[in-house]
Design a protein around this motif. Structure first.
Motif, short mmCIF file in Angstrom:
data_model
loop_
_atom_site.label_atom_id
_atom_site.label_comp_id
_atom_site.label_asym_id
_atom_site.label_seq_id
_atom_site.Cartn_x
_atom_site.Cartn_y
_atom_site.Cartn_z
N GLY A 43 0.81 -1.21 0.00
CA GLY A 43 0.00 0.00 0.00
C GLY A 43 0.85 1.26 0.00
N GLY A 44 1.93 1.25 0.79
CA GLY A 44 2.82 2.40 0.82
C GLY A 44 3.49 2.64 -0.52
N PHE A 45 3.91 1.55 -1.19
CA PHE A 45 4.54 1.70 -2.50
C PHE A 45 3.54 2.22 -3.53
N SER A 46 2.31 1.70 -3.49
CA SER A 46 1.30 2.11 -4.45
C SER A 46 0.96 3.59 -4.30
N GLU A 47 0.93 4.08 -3.07
CA GLU A 47 0.69 5.52 -2.86
C GLU A 47 1.82 6.36 -3.44
N LEU A 48 3.04 5.87 -3.31
CA LEU A 48 4.19 6.61 -3.79
C LEU A 48 4.31 6.58 -5.31
N HIS A 49 3.87 5.45 -5.93
CA HIS A 49 4.01 5.27 -7.38
C HIS A 49 2.66 4.82 -7.96
N ALA A 62 12.81 0.59 -8.08
CA ALA A 62 12.07 1.39 -7.11
C ALA A 62 11.36 0.50 -6.11
N PHE A 63 10.77 -0.60 -6.60
CA PHE A 63 10.01 -1.48 -5.71
C PHE A 63 10.92 -2.22 -4.74
N THR A 64 12.00 -2.80 -5.23
CA THR A 64 12.87 -3.57 -4.34
C THR A 64 13.52 -2.67 -3.29
N ARG A 65 13.91 -1.46 -3.68
CA ARG A 65 14.50 -0.53 -2.71
C ARG A 65 13.48 -0.14 -1.64
N PHE A 66 12.25 0.18 -2.07
CA PHE A 66 11.20 0.57 -1.12
C PHE A 66 10.87 -0.61 -0.20
N LEU A 67 10.74 -1.80 -0.78
CA LEU A 67 10.31 -2.96 0.01
C LEU A 67 11.36 -3.35 1.03
N ASN A 68 12.63 -3.33 0.63
CA ASN A 68 13.69 -3.65 1.59
C ASN A 68 13.58 -2.77 2.83
N GLU A 69 13.39 -1.48 2.61
CA GLU A 69 13.32 -0.54 3.74
C GLU A 69 12.04 -0.75 4.54
N ALA A 70 10.90 -0.95 3.85
CA ALA A 70 9.62 -1.09 4.55
C ALA A 70 9.58 -2.36 5.39
N LEU A 71 10.07 -3.47 4.86
CA LEU A 71 10.03 -4.73 5.61
C LEU A 71 11.00 -4.71 6.79
#
Length: 297
Positions: free
Chosen positions: A114-120, A278-287
């Protein structure tokens, strides 16, 4: 000279893999009657018979096997070309296909998505939950979020956390049963043979008598629900058990040493695609922020 339609060959591959028109249709998002009609039309056009119908499903004829080998080679070539072309895509838009497991989707992953979808918002997410990292190699997915100790060498990514396990039961279990030694408890919930290669399943087979297992399922999420219903105790990944309201840990030190890795992976040809980066960078940080316990970063 035959003129082959790649969509027809893709359909033949799906029927050969799933041994059923209905299953092939579901995999390709087609009605099974459409699959049957197109296979019949292909056979009539090229004057060959591809499949024999057996009690166990559809099997290839000799002519079908020869065509299948060629179609498999073409599928590999098309997949490699697609990955290489998409690897040069610098746009933060389009479809991003993700493969993961149901336990992550039932716990901490939706908030990160959800956080990634809001950003992109221009990137559309498509998620499948299965048990095979091969989704990436077959080009069914762009990114895999998986638990594993040894992902294939053809994939690249990071082990971002250790997945640990604990024993869980419905809240109030300890009050009703007092201090319980899980090693001698006779109401265990366990994975069935479909999950037999998981480390937790191997541990249960070695440590818990078969007579103490009162419920089996092919999904850890189903085992979680059974534990919530009071059927017994279940060994679950901590990210799933700790994030489930209504469950409590049952102290059991024997599981402390059991762990595997959480990986975010992609194919090497896609590592420079903007939306994958963008997704892998965001997900690494979020998880890592939401992970229940230490990460490996």
């Amino acid at each position: 000279m035959h003129t082959w339609d790649w969509d027809d060959l893709r359909l033949i591959l799906a029927v050969a893999e799933h041994k059923s028109f209905a299953a092939a249709g579901r995999a390709l998002h087609l009605n099974h009657t459409t699959v049957l009609r197109r296979i019949n039309a292909f056979e009539k056009l090229h004057a060959i018979r591809l499949f024999d119908r057996l009690s166990t499903g559809y099997t290839m004829t000799d002519a079908g096997e020869e065509l299948l080998q060629t179609a498999q080679i073409m599928n590999i070539a098309v997949s490699e070309l697609s990955r290489k072309l998409e690897g040069k895509d610098l746009r933060l838009e389009g479809i991003l296909r993700i493969t993961t497991c149901d336990t992550l989707m039932a716990s901490i992953l939706p908030k990160a998505l959800g956080g990634f979808s809001e950003l992109h918002p221009e990137i559309s997410l498509e998620v499948t939950t299965g048990n095979f990292i091969s989704d990436l190699a077959q080009r069914h997915a762009d990114v895999a979020i998986r638990t594993s100790d040894s992902p294939p060498d053809t994939l690249i990514g990071r082990r971002i956390a250790d997945v640990r396990f604990a024993v869980y039961a419905a809240r109030g279990f300890s009050e009703r049963h007092g201090s319980v030694d899980p090693a001698h408890f006779n109401r265990w919930l366990a994975p069935d043979l479909a999950l037999g290669q998981m480390d937790i399943a191997k541990w249960l087979r070695a440590s818990v008598p078969a007579t103490s297992i009162v419920f089996k399922a092919d999904s850890l999420v189903t085992l979680r629900q059974a534990a919530l219903g009071g059927l017994g105790i279940a060994a679950l990944p901590c990210y799933l058990g700790d994030s489930t309201p209504g469950l409590e840990r049952v102290p059991f030190v024997e599981l402390n040493a059991l762990k595997t890795g959480l990986w975010v992976l992609t194919h090497q040809d896609l590592r420079h695609t903007a939306r994958v980066q963008a997704f892998t960078r965001f997900l690494n940080e979020a998880l890592q922020r939401s992970w229940p316990g230490p990460t490996t970063a």
